[in-house]
Enzyme design. Structure first.
Site, PDB file in Angstrom:
ATOM      1  N   GLU A 109      26.755  93.364  17.121  1.00 19.05           N
ATOM      2  CA  GLU A 109      26.522  94.805  16.948  1.00 19.05           C
ATOM      3  C   GLU A 109      26.429  95.505  18.296  1.00 19.05           C
ATOM      4  OE1 GLU A 109      22.955  95.628  14.737  1.00 19.05           O
ATOM      5  OE2 GLU A 109      23.436  97.763  14.485  1.00 19.05           O
ATOM      6  N   LEU A 199      35.866  83.933   2.575  1.00 17.78           N
ATOM      7  CA  LEU A 199      36.134  84.592   1.285  1.00 17.78           C
ATOM      8  C   LEU A 199      35.102  84.253   0.218  1.00 17.78           C
ATOM      9  CD1 LEU A 199      38.023  86.419  -0.342  1.00 17.78           C
ATOM     10  CD2 LEU A 199      39.410  84.408  -0.865  1.00 17.78           C
ATOM     11  N   ARG A 209      27.194  93.995  -3.883  1.00 16.65           N
ATOM     12  CA  ARG A 209      27.186  95.332  -3.279  1.00 16.65           C
ATOM     13  C   ARG A 209      28.149  96.324  -3.913  1.00 16.65           C
ATOM     14  NH1 ARG A 209      22.194  95.455  -1.228  1.00 16.65           N
ATOM     15  NH2 ARG A 209      21.788  93.625   0.062  1.00 16.65           N
TER      16      ARG A 209
HETATM   17  C1  LIG Z   1      20.730  95.781  -5.643  1.00 15.75           C
HETATM   18  C2  LIG Z   1      19.956  95.001  -4.616  1.00 15.75           C
HETATM   19  C3  LIG Z   1      18.631  95.321  -4.354  1.00 15.75           C
HETATM   20  C4  LIG Z   1      17.904  94.597  -3.390  1.00 15.75           C
HETATM   21  N1  LIG Z   1      16.591  94.953  -3.128  1.00 15.75           N
HETATM   22  C5  LIG Z   1      15.906  94.290  -2.175  1.00 15.75           C
HETATM   23  C6  LIG Z   1      14.552  94.664  -1.862  1.00 15.75           C
HETATM   24  O1  LIG Z   1      13.984  95.569  -2.461  1.00 15.75           O
HETATM   25  N2  LIG Z   1      13.907  93.995  -0.858  1.00 15.75           N
HETATM   26  C7  LIG Z   1      14.505  92.967  -0.177  1.00 15.75           C
HETATM   27  O2  LIG Z   1      13.880  92.392   0.703  1.00 15.75           O
HETATM   28  N3  LIG Z   1      15.786  92.588  -0.469  1.00 15.75           N
HETATM   29  C8  LIG Z   1      16.494  93.222  -1.424  1.00 15.75           C
HETATM   30  N4  LIG Z   1      17.801  92.857  -1.689  1.00 15.75           N
HETATM   31  C9  LIG Z   1      18.413  91.788  -0.892  1.00 15.75           C
HETATM   32  C10 LIG Z   1      18.538  90.470  -1.706  1.00 15.75           C
HETATM   33  O3  LIG Z   1      17.253  89.954  -2.068  1.00 15.75           O
HETATM   34  C11 LIG Z   1      19.309  89.418  -0.868  1.00 15.75           C
HETATM   35  O4  LIG Z   1      18.575  89.137   0.302  1.00 15.75           O
HETATM   36  C12 LIG Z   1      20.684  89.897  -0.472  1.00 15.75           C
HETATM   37  O5  LIG Z   1      21.364  90.423  -1.588  1.00 15.75           O
HETATM   38  C13 LIG Z   1      21.482  88.737   0.119  1.00 15.75           C
HETATM   39  O6  LIG Z   1      21.776  87.830  -0.912  1.00 15.75           O
HETATM   40  P1  LIG Z   1      21.959  86.283  -0.635  1.00 15.75           P
HETATM   41  O7  LIG Z   1      20.731  85.700   0.004  1.00 15.75           O
HETATM   42  O8  LIG Z   1      22.386  85.655  -1.924  1.00 15.75           O
HETATM   43  O9  LIG Z   1      23.206  86.319   0.381  1.00 15.75           O
HETATM   44  P2  LIG Z   1      23.500  85.418   1.658  1.00 15.75           P
HETATM   45  O10 LIG Z   1      22.396  85.510   2.637  1.00 15.75           O
HETATM   46  O11 LIG Z   1      24.891  85.787   2.125  1.00 15.75           O
HETATM   47  O12 LIG Z   1      23.544  83.974   1.108  1.00 15.75           O
HETATM   48  C14 LIG Z   1      24.561  83.553   0.188  1.00 15.75           C
HETATM   49  C15 LIG Z   1      24.029  82.316  -0.508  1.00 15.75           C
HETATM   50  O13 LIG Z   1      23.845  81.286   0.461  1.00 15.75           O
HETATM   51  C16 LIG Z   1      22.668  80.559   0.158  1.00 15.75           C
HETATM   52  N5  LIG Z   1      21.717  80.706   1.275  1.00 15.75           N
HETATM   53  C17 LIG Z   1      21.874  81.484   2.379  1.00 15.75           C
HETATM   54  N6  LIG Z   1      20.834  81.321   3.208  1.00 15.75           N
HETATM   55  C18 LIG Z   1      20.006  80.451   2.622  1.00 15.75           C
HETATM   56  C19 LIG Z   1      18.754  79.891   2.963  1.00 15.75           C
HETATM   57  N7  LIG Z   1      18.147  80.167   4.105  1.00 15.75           N
HETATM   58  N8  LIG Z   1      18.180  79.037   2.111  1.00 15.75           N
HETATM   59  C20 LIG Z   1      18.775  78.718   0.957  1.00 15.75           C
HETATM   60  N9  LIG Z   1      19.960  79.207   0.551  1.00 15.75           N
HETATM   61  C21 LIG Z   1      20.565  80.053   1.379  1.00 15.75           C
HETATM   62  C22 LIG Z   1      22.127  81.106  -1.145  1.00 15.75           C
HETATM   63  O14 LIG Z   1      22.693  80.411  -2.214  1.00 15.75           O
HETATM   64  C23 LIG Z   1      22.675  82.516  -1.167  1.00 15.75           C
HETATM   65  O15 LIG Z   1      22.788  83.074  -2.456  1.00 15.75           O
HETATM   66  C24 LIG Z   1      18.535  93.536  -2.655  1.00 15.75           C
HETATM   67  C25 LIG Z   1      19.864  93.217  -2.944  1.00 15.75           C
HETATM   68  C26 LIG Z   1      20.574  93.922  -3.887  1.00 15.75           C
HETATM   69  C27 LIG Z   1      22.016  93.564  -4.141  1.00 15.75           C
END
Ligand SMILES: Cc1cc2nc3c(=O)[nH]c(=O)nc-3n(C[C@H](O)[C@H](O)[C@H](O)COP(=O)(O)OP(=O)(O)OC[C@H]3O[C@@H](n4cnc5c(N)ncnc54)[C@H](O)[C@@H]3O)c2cc1C
Length: 283
Positions: A109, A199, A209
């Site tokens: 960034e 991907l 999103r």
């Molecule tokens: C509509 C919406 C509302 C939301 N509201 C809030 C909110 O109010 N407050 C808030 O804090 N967040 C909020 N979030 C964020 C949400 O909780 C997730 O942090 C965010 O969507 C990223 O998702 P992810 O961890 O699956 O994705 P990524 O970080 O890209 O990870 C993808 C996948 O990789 C795996 N992974 C990645 N890192 C790890 C790890 N360290 N340990 C284990 N598995 C891992 C998991 O399977 C994960 O699903 C919101 C998200 C959405 C879409």
């Protein structure tokens, strides 16, 4: 594109539709954009990776499409990790804060400690000024906001931005460190980054999103990005739309309710459970 050099199978994927959009800025919101800096792989790479065990590359489009569908439907996702994108994105900081929660990407960034921040702030369009939703704490109401209130809101936003940037400029011109001068800049300030993701994880990002529960501004980035990704790997995107984006996950009770329906029995869901099920299926 596949070819044999000195008996070695080469597979550098060049997709004309993707080449045509490389380096072009696709506008998002009032001052943001997404630009595809580079891509590695395509639909062909996914099937090459999946078929590596028996040495065959791509086959007919119909067979490749069938294989990609099969892979995504059965969550055999590692071949999708072989396709990688690098985007240059200009986005408001409040969108960046939601975006950066996706940890399975790499990014770089612009530094507000090193660079002078530009006078670029997001101002919502007049049609996007909305009341707080009463039934969704993270959402907007569909109730109409009167024109005079909309104008007042836009004035509040722009006056606040102008004031904070004037203060920033004054501090910078007084020799105050840029890393301090910037700390009162608002969340609407635009930032820029290079973002690289494969991907498989990009589909996860887009699923979350582009969803109606995500904030409108990050959804706008999701839609523009998805259109760009379709140029690189249209078959994978079609499978994503069918199996992930347009699909839904059922709980055990919901699955049993569907089974009941198929057997000609009662749905066997009521109250809130029925509401949630209906929203999933009828949305
Ligand atoms: C509509 C919406 C509302 C939301 N509201 C809030 C909110 O109010 N407050 C808030 O804090 N967040 C909020 N979030 C964020 C949400 O909780 C997730 O942090 C965010 O969507 C990223 O998702 P992810 O961890 O699956 O994705 P990524 O970080 O890209 O990870 C993808 C996948 O990789 C795996 N992974 C990645 N890192 C790890 C790890 N360290 N340990 C284990 N598995 C891992 C998991 O399977 C994960 O699903 C919101 C998200 C959405 C879409």
């Amino acid at each position: 594109m596949e070819y044999i050099v000195g008996g070695v199978f080469m597979a550098r994927c060049i997709v004309p539709e993707a080449e045509a959009i490389l380096d072009k800025e696709f506008k998002v919101l009032d001052k943001g954009f997404i630009r595809l800096v580079d891509y590695m792989g395509s639909d062909a790479r996914i099937v090459q990776a999946a078929r590596v065990s028996y040495g065959a590359g791509t086959k007919t489009v119909r067979e490749d499409k069938g294989l990609i569908n099969y892979l995504l439907r059965n969550e055999h996702t590692s071949p999708f990790e072989q396709v990688v994108f690098t985007f240059h994105v200009k986005l408001p900081i409040f969108v960046a804060r939601q975006w950066i929660r996706h940890r399975t990407a790499r990014l770089n960034e612009i530094s507000g400690r090193y660079s002078i921040m530009n006078d670029d702030f997001y101002v919502p369009s007049v049609d996007d000024i909305a009341f707080q939703s009463s039934d969704n704490k993270q959402g907007r109401s569909k109730n109409v906001v009167p024109d005079d209130l909309k104008k007042k809101i836009l004035d509040i936003l722009t006056e606040g931005q102008d004031k904070s940037y004037a203060d920033y400029t004054e501090m910078v011109e007084s020799g105050i460190a840029r890393e301090l001068a910037r700390i009162n800049l608002p969340l609407s300030t635009y930032t820029e980054w290079y973002w690289q993701i494969d991907l498989k994880n990009l589909f996860h990002f887009l699923k979350l999103r582009m969803d109606s529960h995500a904030q409108k501004e990050i959804r706008d980035y999701g839609f523009v990005m998805f259109d760009m990704v379709k140029k690189v790997c249209p078959l994978a995107c079609e499978a994503f739309e069918n199996h992930i984006l347009g699909g839904c996950r059922l709980s055990e009770a919901e699955r049993k309710a569907v089974a009941n329906l198929l057997k000609g029995k009662e749905l066997d869901l009521s109250g809130r459970a029925l509401e949630i099920f209906s929203a999933k299926v009828l949305d």
